[in-house]
Write a protein that holds these residues in place. Structure first.
Motif, PDB file in Angstrom:
ATOM      1  N   GLU A 152     -23.880 -26.361  28.924  1.00 58.44           N
ATOM      2  CA  GLU A 152     -24.103 -26.853  30.290  1.00 58.44           C
ATOM      3  C   GLU A 152     -25.116 -27.998  30.288  1.00 58.44           C
ATOM      4  N   LYS A 153     -26.197 -27.797  29.559  1.00 60.30           N
ATOM      5  CA  LYS A 153     -27.250 -28.832  29.511  1.00 60.30           C
ATOM      6  C   LYS A 153     -26.729 -30.105  28.854  1.00 60.30           C
ATOM      7  N   ALA A 154     -25.886 -29.928  27.826  1.00 61.16           N
ATOM      8  CA  ALA A 154     -25.406 -31.093  27.074  1.00 61.16           C
ATOM      9  C   ALA A 154     -24.362 -31.891  27.855  1.00 61.16           C
TER      10      ALA A 154
ATOM     11  N   TRP B 119     -17.525 -35.358  12.913  1.00 64.48           N
ATOM     12  CA  TRP B 119     -16.800 -34.499  13.848  1.00 64.48           C
ATOM     13  C   TRP B 119     -17.356 -33.085  13.967  1.00 64.48           C
ATOM     14  N   TYR B 120     -18.177 -32.661  13.025  1.00 65.99           N
ATOM     15  CA  TYR B 120     -18.745 -31.298  13.144  1.00 65.99           C
ATOM     16  C   TYR B 120     -20.116 -31.278  13.798  1.00 65.99           C
ATOM     17  N   THR B 121     -20.940 -32.282  13.523  1.00 64.36           N
ATOM     18  CA  THR B 121     -22.326 -32.178  14.023  1.00 64.36           C
ATOM     19  C   THR B 121     -22.789 -33.407  14.811  1.00 64.36           C
ATOM     20  N   GLY B 122     -22.038 -34.498  14.741  1.00 65.88           N
ATOM     21  CA  GLY B 122     -22.505 -35.730  15.400  1.00 65.88           C
ATOM     22  C   GLY B 122     -23.246 -36.653  14.453  1.00 65.88           C
TER      23      GLY B 122
ATOM     24  N   GLU C  53     -12.974 -34.864  28.869  1.00 70.95           N
ATOM     25  CA  GLU C  53     -11.868 -35.208  27.948  1.00 70.95           C
ATOM     26  C   GLU C  53     -12.066 -34.575  26.565  1.00 70.95           C
ATOM     27  N   TYR C  54     -13.324 -34.370  26.170  1.00 68.04           N
ATOM     28  CA  TYR C  54     -13.592 -33.703  24.884  1.00 68.04           C
ATOM     29  C   TYR C  54     -13.264 -32.215  24.979  1.00 68.04           C
ATOM     30  N   ILE C  55     -13.601 -31.618  26.115  1.00 66.28           N
ATOM     31  CA  ILE C  55     -13.302 -30.191  26.324  1.00 66.28           C
ATOM     32  C   ILE C  55     -11.785 -29.987  26.304  1.00 66.28           C
ATOM     33  N   GLU C  56     -11.070 -30.903  26.945  1.00 64.88           N
ATOM     34  CA  GLU C  56      -9.606 -30.785  26.989  1.00 64.88           C
ATOM     35  C   GLU C  56      -8.993 -30.990  25.600  1.00 64.88           C
ATOM     36  N   PHE C  57      -9.544 -31.945  24.872  1.00 65.74           N
ATOM     37  CA  PHE C  57      -9.057 -32.180  23.505  1.00 65.74           C
ATOM     38  C   PHE C  57      -9.235 -30.916  22.654  1.00 65.74           C
ATOM     39  N   ARG C  58     -10.409 -30.318  22.747  1.00 69.04           N
ATOM     40  CA  ARG C  58     -10.679 -29.098  21.959  1.00 69.04           C
ATOM     41  C   ARG C  58      -9.740 -27.968  22.383  1.00 69.04           C
ATOM     42  N   ALA C  59      -9.530 -27.820  23.703  1.00 66.69           N
ATOM     43  CA  ALA C  59      -8.656 -26.737  24.196  1.00 66.69           C
ATOM     44  C   ALA C  59      -7.244 -26.913  23.633  1.00 66.69           C
ATOM     45  N   ARG C  60      -6.765 -28.157  23.613  1.00 70.97           N
ATOM     46  CA  ARG C  60      -5.428 -28.441  23.088  1.00 70.97           C
ATOM     47  C   ARG C  60      -5.355 -28.110  21.596  1.00 70.97           C
ATOM     48  N   PHE C  61      -6.399 -28.533  20.876  1.00 69.76           N
ATOM     49  CA  PHE C  61      -6.460 -28.292  19.428  1.00 69.76           C
ATOM     50  C   PHE C  61      -6.366 -26.777  19.146  1.00 69.76           C
TER      51      PHE C  61
ATOM     52  N   PRO D  75     -27.095 -33.296  19.195  1.00 67.18           N
ATOM     53  CA  PRO D  75     -26.309 -32.106  18.835  1.00 67.18           C
ATOM     54  C   PRO D  75     -25.099 -31.863  19.721  1.00 67.18           C
ATOM     55  N   LYS D  76     -24.758 -32.837  20.600  1.00 71.72           N
ATOM     56  CA  LYS D  76     -23.624 -32.596  21.517  1.00 71.72           C
ATOM     57  C   LYS D  76     -22.329 -32.301  20.751  1.00 71.72           C
ATOM     58  N   GLN D  77     -22.067 -33.071  19.680  1.00 73.69           N
ATOM     59  CA  GLN D  77     -20.835 -32.859  18.931  1.00 73.69           C
ATOM     60  C   GLN D  77     -20.837 -31.454  18.304  1.00 73.69           C
ATOM     61  N   ALA D  78     -22.013 -30.997  17.865  1.00 71.64           N
ATOM     62  CA  ALA D  78     -22.101 -29.641  17.288  1.00 71.64           C
ATOM     63  C   ALA D  78     -21.823 -28.588  18.353  1.00 71.64           C
ATOM     64  N   ILE D  79     -22.266 -28.869  19.562  1.00 70.85           N
ATOM     65  CA  ILE D  79     -22.035 -27.906  20.653  1.00 70.85           C
ATOM     66  C   ILE D  79     -20.545 -27.868  20.990  1.00 70.85           C
ATOM     67  N   LEU D  80     -19.873 -29.016  20.858  1.00 67.31           N
ATOM     68  CA  LEU D  80     -18.422 -29.068  21.070  1.00 67.31           C
ATOM     69  C   LEU D  80     -17.688 -28.344  19.929  1.00 67.31           C
ATOM     70  N   ALA D  81     -18.098 -28.645  18.680  1.00 65.50           N
ATOM     71  CA  ALA D  81     -17.318 -28.187  17.515  1.00 65.50           C
ATOM     72  C   ALA D  81     -17.588 -26.728  17.141  1.00 65.50           C
TER      73      ALA D  81
END
Ligand SMILES: Cc1cc2nc3c(=O)[nH]c(=O)nc-3n(C[C@H](O)[C@H](O)[C@H](O)COP(=O)(O)O)c2cc1C
Length: 382
Positions: free
Chosen positions: A95-97, A289-292, A102-110, A317-323
């Motif tokens: 939430e904070k990050a 792609w794993y940590t940013g 579009e990144y959330i949707e990409f991950r959901a699709r993956f 760390p946003k990319q890490a929070i995504l991945a």
């Protein structure tokens, strides 16, 4: 240990060890008390990976290590100057990050396309899933870690990121040596001027977060520029040939990570070790792609899909929070490669899981053989 065949360099005198071999810190929980003690007992020095550990956990890990060995060991953390800290609670961190939709949707699709669940409980991480550690990065947090390490008084403090110069005088007053890991000449000069006892310099072959510059290029340059400060070489070193080569390039010892993942004492799951044994020279990729931050790991479908997505990696760390919830889900669902198997380019020559003492012994035997017998037999001089 009585009867141990000696092979030593000034690094051994600096740290009070028999062999110039350092177990590189690998968070989370790969370079843990068991593996650290095994390498220190074998005559090298183990370095506890504490990047993601609280001050209380650092005290507990040091205590545990001291139960297993009376020999010197080190402690490693990051000292990020600018990274933001989001705490360890995934939902709150996400939430904070404010990860873009579009990144959330990409991950959901993956995840949907591969039947991988989203697992947002970071306690489900396996040892070695380093992306998780990024949740806790932050200057305020790392200062509390430094305090704990000074209280614990290990033989050695290693900073993975940042400049430890602010704590060098206090560490030295307590008898603690200080080293810093760098991947560029400029950073090596900066930390050497800050008073570190040695500069650990890792080339681009290194597992985990690594720089752009090849070790063959970097190590001699750093050794020349920071002299008389000693240099320890890391990245792609898996045996005694690597140790001998590092010494030839001007290093005083080696910082070895991936080789020790494939050790009997390492707590990585079997599938992690199996993937390392199966990997060849082309198996790793260095991506954000794993940590940013650029990080070397076995190339995965997550990397391929991210590359094809048209998206840019988010900063650490946003990319890490995504991945991370993807990586945790992938491990749970048996999609091991996607879970983020961090390791160096040297994996192509790691062929068996061995006891850490055997790895150290073989490294020393081979380096001796290369230096004392093979090279003199192969090189002619006028
Ligand atoms: C799984 C993994 C986790 C790592 N975590 C850390 C860490 O917490 N701190 C650090 O300084 N370096 C970390 N690194 C980098 C290693 O300390 C070391 O520089 C690298 O493993 C050397 O290259 P090699 O793997 O080819 O031997 C990590 C590397 C790996 C493979």
């Amino acid at each position: 240990m009585a009867g141990r065949r000696k092979f030593w360099t000034p690094l051994c005198d600096l740290l009070g060890i028999d062999y110039p071999i350092m177990l590189a810190a690998m968070a989370p929980d790969l370079s843990d008390p068991k593996l650290v003690a095994a390498v220190s007992e074998a005559g090298g020095i183990g370095v506890l990976a504490c990047a993601d550990k609280s001050p209380e956990e650092i005290h507990a890990m040091a205590k545990e290590t001291r139960k297993l060995t009376g020999r010197p060991f080190g402690i490693d953390i990051g000292l990020p100057a600018r990274a933001e800290s989001y705490g360890l609670e995934y939902a709150e961190a996400a939430e904070k990050a404010r990860i873009p939709q579009e990144y959330i949707e990409f991950r959901a699709r993956f995840l949907r396309e591969r039947g991988i669940p989203l697992v947002d409980d970071v306690r489900k991480a396996n040892p070695g899933m380093s992306s998780v550690a990024s949740f806790k990065l932050g200057e305020a947090f790392s200062r509390t870690q430094v305090r704990a390490i000074l209280e614990v008084r290990p033989a050695l403090f290693v900073s993975a990121l940042g400049n430890p110069s602010f704590m060098v005088p206090e560490a030295h007053a307590l008898g603690i040596k200080v080293m810093s890991v760098v991947g560029k000449v400029k950073d090596a000069v900066r930390v050497a001027q800050g008073g570190v006892d040695a500069v650990i310099c890792t080339g681009t072959a290194a597992g985990g977060h690594s720089g752009d510059i090849d070790g063959m290029v970097l190590i001699p340059q750093v050794a020349e520029r920071v002299a008389p400060t000693p240099v320890v070489a890391g990245g792609g070193i898996v045996d005694g040939k690597g140790l001998a080569a590092a010494l030839a390039l001007g290093a005083t010892g080696v910082w070895v990570g991936s080789r020790f993942i494939a050790s009997a004492e390492c707590s990585a799951p079997d599938w992690y070790k199996d993937k390392i044994l199966a990997a060849d020279d082309t198996a790793t990729a260095r991506t954000k792609w794993y940590t940013g931050k650029t990080c070397r790991h076995l190339r995965s479908d997550w990397d391929n899909a991210c590359d094809a997505s048209g998206l840019a990696p988010l900063p650490m760390p946003k990319q890490a929070i995504l991945a991370t919830p993807m990586a945790l889900g992938a491990a749970q669902a048996g999609h091991y490669a996607e879970s983020g198997i961090f390791c160096g380019q040297g994996v192509g020559r790691i062929e068996a899981v061995l006891p850490a003492a055997k790895i150290v012994e073989q490294m020393i035997e081979t380096a001796r053989d290369v230096l004392a017998r093979q090279l003199p037999g192969r090189v002619n001089y006028d």
